[in-house]
Design a protein around this motif. Structure first.
Motif, PDB file in Angstrom:
ATOM      1  N   ALA A 204     -21.989  57.652 -50.192  1.00  0.00           N
ATOM      2  CA  ALA A 204     -23.318  57.915 -50.766  1.00  0.00           C
ATOM      3  C   ALA A 204     -23.692  56.872 -51.811  1.00  0.00           C
ATOM      4  N   LEU A 205     -22.754  56.496 -52.662  1.00  0.00           N
ATOM      5  CA  LEU A 205     -23.051  55.474 -53.672  1.00  0.00           C
ATOM      6  C   LEU A 205     -23.282  54.115 -53.026  1.00  0.00           C
TER       7      LEU A 205
ATOM      8  N   LYS B 137     -35.362  54.954 -58.148  1.00  0.00           N
ATOM      9  CA  LYS B 137     -34.301  54.089 -57.638  1.00  0.00           C
ATOM     10  C   LYS B 137     -33.270  53.773 -58.718  1.00  0.00           C
ATOM     11  N   ASN B 138     -33.609  54.075 -59.950  1.00  0.00           N
ATOM     12  CA  ASN B 138     -32.659  53.860 -61.049  1.00  0.00           C
ATOM     13  C   ASN B 138     -31.707  55.035 -61.228  1.00  0.00           C
ATOM     14  N   SER B 139     -31.952  56.124 -60.501  1.00  0.00           N
ATOM     15  CA  SER B 139     -31.033  57.262 -60.584  1.00  0.00           C
ATOM     16  C   SER B 139     -29.734  56.917 -59.860  1.00  0.00           C
ATOM     17  N   THR B 140     -28.701  57.678 -60.121  1.00  0.00           N
ATOM     18  CA  THR B 140     -27.386  57.341 -59.574  1.00  0.00           C
ATOM     19  C   THR B 140     -27.398  57.268 -58.053  1.00  0.00           C
ATOM     20  N   PHE B 141     -27.987  58.254 -57.397  1.00  0.00           N
ATOM     21  CA  PHE B 141     -27.967  58.286 -55.937  1.00  0.00           C
ATOM     22  C   PHE B 141     -29.262  57.787 -55.303  1.00  0.00           C
ATOM     23  N   ALA B 142     -30.273  57.492 -56.093  1.00  0.00           N
ATOM     24  CA  ALA B 142     -31.460  56.741 -55.683  1.00  0.00           C
ATOM     25  C   ALA B 142     -32.204  57.298 -54.473  1.00  0.00           C
ATOM     26  N   GLY B 143     -32.023  58.587 -54.192  1.00  0.00           N
ATOM     27  CA  GLY B 143     -32.728  59.187 -53.061  1.00  0.00           C
ATOM     28  C   GLY B 143     -31.863  59.446 -51.842  1.00  0.00           C
TER      29      GLY B 143
ATOM     30  N   ALA C 212     -16.938  62.271 -58.049  1.00  0.00           N
ATOM     31  CA  ALA C 212     -16.904  62.090 -59.497  1.00  0.00           C
ATOM     32  C   ALA C 212     -18.289  61.800 -60.062  1.00  0.00           C
ATOM     33  N   ALA C 213     -19.083  61.034 -59.320  1.00  0.00           N
ATOM     34  CA  ALA C 213     -20.430  60.706 -59.790  1.00  0.00           C
ATOM     35  C   ALA C 213     -21.312  61.951 -59.848  1.00  0.00           C
ATOM     36  N   LEU C 214     -21.252  62.774 -58.796  1.00  0.00           N
ATOM     37  CA  LEU C 214     -22.052  64.005 -58.821  1.00  0.00           C
ATOM     38  C   LEU C 214     -21.551  64.945 -59.906  1.00  0.00           C
ATOM     39  N   PHE C 215     -20.245  65.019 -60.070  1.00  0.00           N
ATOM     40  CA  PHE C 215     -19.645  65.860 -61.113  1.00  0.00           C
ATOM     41  C   PHE C 215     -20.232  65.502 -62.482  1.00  0.00           C
ATOM     42  N   SER C 216     -20.360  64.213 -62.761  1.00  0.00           N
ATOM     43  CA  SER C 216     -20.828  63.772 -64.083  1.00  0.00           C
ATOM     44  C   SER C 216     -22.262  64.194 -64.352  1.00  0.00           C
ATOM     45  N   HIS C 217     -23.031  64.448 -63.289  1.00  0.00           N
ATOM     46  CA  HIS C 217     -24.428  64.863 -63.456  1.00  0.00           C
ATOM     47  C   HIS C 217     -24.599  66.376 -63.469  1.00  0.00           C
ATOM     48  N   THR C 218     -23.561  67.108 -63.120  1.00  0.00           N
ATOM     49  CA  THR C 218     -23.718  68.558 -62.968  1.00  0.00           C
ATOM     50  C   THR C 218     -22.806  69.361 -63.889  1.00  0.00           C
ATOM     51  N   GLU C 219     -22.185  68.699 -64.861  1.00  0.00           N
ATOM     52  CA  GLU C 219     -21.447  69.444 -65.891  1.00  0.00           C
ATOM     53  C   GLU C 219     -22.426  70.223 -66.757  1.00  0.00           C
TER      54      GLU C 219
ATOM     55  N   GLY D 292     -21.402  74.568 -71.650  1.00  0.00           N
ATOM     56  CA  GLY D 292     -20.210  75.252 -71.179  1.00  0.00           C
ATOM     57  C   GLY D 292     -19.086  75.237 -72.195  1.00  0.00           C
ATOM     58  N   PRO D 293     -17.931  75.784 -71.819  1.00  0.00           N
ATOM     59  CA  PRO D 293     -16.828  75.941 -72.773  1.00  0.00           C
ATOM     60  C   PRO D 293     -15.986  74.681 -72.984  1.00  0.00           C
ATOM     61  N   PHE D 294     -16.290  73.591 -72.247  1.00  0.00           N
ATOM     62  CA  PHE D 294     -15.462  72.387 -72.337  1.00  0.00           C
ATOM     63  C   PHE D 294     -16.313  71.183 -72.729  1.00  0.00           C
ATOM     64  N   PRO D 295     -15.741  70.242 -73.465  1.00  0.00           N
ATOM     65  CA  PRO D 295     -16.437  68.972 -73.683  1.00  0.00           C
ATOM     66  C   PRO D 295     -16.618  68.264 -72.340  1.00  0.00           C
ATOM     67  N   ALA D 296     -17.770  67.639 -72.146  1.00  0.00           N
ATOM     68  CA  ALA D 296     -18.018  66.931 -70.892  1.00  0.00           C
ATOM     69  C   ALA D 296     -17.029  65.787 -70.721  1.00  0.00           C
ATOM     70  N   ILE D 297     -16.574  65.593 -69.490  1.00  0.00           N
ATOM     71  CA  ILE D 297     -15.667  64.473 -69.245  1.00  0.00           C
ATOM     72  C   ILE D 297     -16.426  63.229 -68.811  1.00  0.00           C
ATOM     73  N   GLY D 298     -17.707  63.392 -68.433  1.00  0.00           N
ATOM     74  CA  GLY D 298     -18.493  62.247 -68.028  1.00  0.00           C
ATOM     75  C   GLY D 298     -18.018  61.671 -66.709  1.00  0.00           C
ATOM     76  N   LEU D 299     -18.327  60.397 -66.503  1.00  0.00           N
ATOM     77  CA  LEU D 299     -18.009  59.746 -65.240  1.00  0.00           C
ATOM     78  C   LEU D 299     -16.577  59.221 -65.248  1.00  0.00           C
ATOM     79  N   VAL D 300     -15.769  59.712 -64.331  1.00  0.00           N
ATOM     80  CA  VAL D 300     -14.415  59.195 -64.132  1.00  0.00           C
ATOM     81  C   VAL D 300     -14.495  58.143 -63.023  1.00  0.00           C
ATOM     82  N   GLU D 301     -13.977  56.951 -63.280  1.00  0.00           N
ATOM     83  CA  GLU D 301     -14.156  55.846 -62.338  1.00  0.00           C
ATOM     84  C   GLU D 301     -12.860  55.234 -61.832  1.00  0.00           C
ATOM     85  N   ARG D 302     -11.729  55.627 -62.415  1.00  0.00           N
ATOM     86  CA  ARG D 302     -10.491  54.937 -62.044  1.00  0.00           C
ATOM     87  C   ARG D 302      -9.288  55.821 -62.367  1.00  0.00           C
ATOM     88  N   PRO D 303      -8.125  55.441 -61.863  1.00  0.00           N
ATOM     89  CA  PRO D 303      -6.908  56.193 -62.176  1.00  0.00           C
ATOM     90  C   PRO D 303      -6.518  56.036 -63.638  1.00  0.00           C
ATOM     91  N   SER D 304      -5.660  56.924 -64.087  1.00  0.00           N
ATOM     92  CA  SER D 304      -5.062  56.816 -65.414  1.00  0.00           C
ATOM     93  C   SER D 304      -3.713  56.110 -65.290  1.00  0.00           C
TER      94      SER D 304
END
Length: 538
Positions: free
Chosen positions: A75-76, A127-133, A285-292, A296-308
């Motif tokens: 999708a990205l 078109k500037n949105s993450t998934f752009a349509g 992960a991208a959709l997750f970052s937009h739908t937290e 809610g009860p947790f701090p947002a984790i934002g966009l995760v892009e890579r392994p730890s």
């Protein structure tokens, strides 16, 4: 780019401007001008490929045009093509419709297409949105304003919510364009099969005789077949893990209340969470970052892009106490994953899942099977007749209502008391390990007709459900997060075998970071089902 007239030529046109391919109907957009791109590959190549495919695929190929040029984009990746002007947002809708028309008659994953809505929305999406349509399919168990929500039931065929729930607002704010709703078992109760009398059986793209499982079976089949690279799903007992497990895609259940509310009025379901089923971790992960949920009860984790780089202590549970025997292929697959994660530098220890399957379901059924009596009242309100007489509910659901009516108040109280202890049982386990690895289910796959809408509910039926939900359902009661990762395929049947990783409540980032690492170590995006756009010209 794709010309609208050429895209739709050779299709049979029905009266009043509506077109039908299989059971999917939509209204063509009039006077839509789209410039043409080199979308089609050679028909000779498509013909050669068709000769090597199963009979039903050959029949689909005979009616089709070419292999989809964009088959390898997630999708990205498609969104990037929109942003750079290589395709338009209208074309993204056209491409997705073309895929659906080719695959849907074989798979039966969609309950309500919203093609015209998608066309109307397309050019309004930034078109500037993450998934752009980019188009997305939504599971038919959540409110989308102005779109029919059926929950897989004849009782709900005229139910059209007036407005989005907040989770759908988040999906649309991410730049996704809703193009249809996906099939579910009636009120999600059939569990291990996505089948109902309202829309029929959804079939597994890896083997049409096998179950997609449920209840996000339509969503999983849509992604596995390539209709869309990303589809919404809900998970109330394993629904975003079981279908991905048996369909070779990635699915995740977030922590309870982590995501934006998916219920009308802004409520969170007691066990159900929303997220995506995808071909790639980065899409999820991208959709997750937009739908937290920011409230809610947790701090947002934002966009995760890579392994730890952090190495983890992972507890491996080969089976669950009181559960069905794990098939050899499933056990071998999990042992293979153990070696994989060891080779990646993680520590693996053996542990037990902290609940016993039979004890868990005795109490779970006692606590909740009685709640389906509310459907009887709804059937009476509509028809003046009982649930069984109304004809609005599948026989399986009617039987479940009758079975639940036998549960005593004492059983319900005991069940609720037991379930209240489950979060603490898991919390103690996560004090010992960072993650739990286990099978998603004990079997490689199930026949599509293992349970049907007419199956009688009895102890044997419940045992089939419990054996295949044994690893997943207690996660929802606990509220922690879990994912199904497609890391193995059965060498005998060719069916996918997922692996479930669980993390403590709130540790969703840890799952995503490991998922990125596993995806890099053993990529799965380009492993395609036989009944998919990789093999069927569209």
């Amino acid at each position: 780019m794709i010309g609208t007239a050429e895209l739709r030529k050779d299709r049979e046109i029905y009266g009043n401007g509506r077109e039908e391919i299989g059971k999917v109907r939509y209204c063509p957009k009039q006077n839509r001008s789209v410039s043409r791109r080199d979308f089609l590959k050679s028909s000779a190549a498509a013909t050669a490929l068709a000769a090597m495919l199963p009979a039903q695929v050959k029949r689909a190929c005979a009616k089709s045009k070419s292999i989809d040029e964009f088959v390898n984009y997630d999708a990205l990746g498609m969104a990037e093509l929109i942003k750079t002007g290589e395709i338009s947002q209208i074309e993204a809708v056209d491409i997705t419709i073309r895929r659906i028309e080719a695959i849907e008659p074989l798979i039966n994953a969609i309950t309500t297409p919203t093609f015209e809505r998608a066309y109307e929305k397309a050019e309004t999406i930034s078109k500037n949105s993450t998934f752009a349509g980019m188009p997305i399919l939504i599971k038919d168990m959540i409110d989308v304003g102005g779109v029919r929500r059926t929950d897989g039931s004849r009782m709900m065929l005229t139910n059209i919510p007036k407005e989005n729930v907040k989770y759908i607002d988040g999906i649309e704010a991410a730049g996704m364009n809703i193009i249809g709703m996906t099939n579910v078992p009636e009120f999600a109760q059939l569990g291990i099969a996505t089948n109902n009398t309202a829309f029929g059986l959804t079939k597994n793209p890896w083997d049409l005789s096998k179950s997609t499982l449920g209840s996000s079976g339509g969503a999983g089949a849509a992604v596995a077949s390539g209709m869309v690279p990303l589809a919404h799903g809900t998970d109330g007992g394993g629904s975003n893990r079981l279908p991905p497990c048996t369909q070779g895609v990635f699915g995740i259940k977030p922590s309870k209340a982590r995501m934006l509310p998916g219920e009308a009025g802004g409520a969170h379901g007691p066990f159900k969470t929303n997220q995506a089923i995808c071909r790639t971790v980065r899409d999820s992960a991208a959709l997750f970052s937009h739908t937290e949920d920011p409230d809610g009860p947790f701090p947002a984790i934002g966009l995760v892009e890579r392994p730890s780089k952090t190495r983890l202590k992972i507890g491996y549970a080969a089976s669950i106490k009181g559960g069905a025997k794990v098939e050899y292929a499933v056990r071998s697959a999990q042992e293979n994953v153990v070696e994989l994660i060891k080779n990646l530098g993680h520590e693996v220890v053996e542990i037990d899942i902290p609940v016993t399957q039979d004890e868990f379901f005795i109490n779970f059924n006692g606590a909740f099977l009685g709640q389906f009596g509310a459907l009887t009242e709804r059937a009476k309100a509509i028809t003046g007749m009982s649930a069984a007489q109304s004809g609005l509910l599948d026989p399986f659901t009617v039987n479940l209502i009758e079975y639940g009516a036998s549960i005593t108040p004492e059983q319900q109280a005991a069940g609720l008391a037991y379930l209240s202890t489950v979060p603490n049982l898991y919390a103690k386990t996560f004090e010992q390990v960072d993650l739990i690895l286990s099978p998603v289910m004990p079997l490689v796959s199930l026949p599509g007709d293992t349970l049907t809408p007419t199956t009688k509910v009895n102890e044997a039926t419940l045992a089939i459900l419990e054996n295949n939900l044994g690893y997943t359902a207690s996660v929802n009661v606990s509220g922690h997060c879990a994912m199904s990762v497609p890391l193995n395929w059965d060498p005998e049947s060719g069916m996918p075998i997922g692996s479930m990783f669980q993390a403590a409540t709130g540790n969703d980032r840890m799952l995503y970071e490991l998922a990125f690492e596993l995806e890099a170590a053993r990529p799965w995006k380009d492993r395609w089902a036989p009944y998919s756009i990789k093999n069927i010209p569209v």
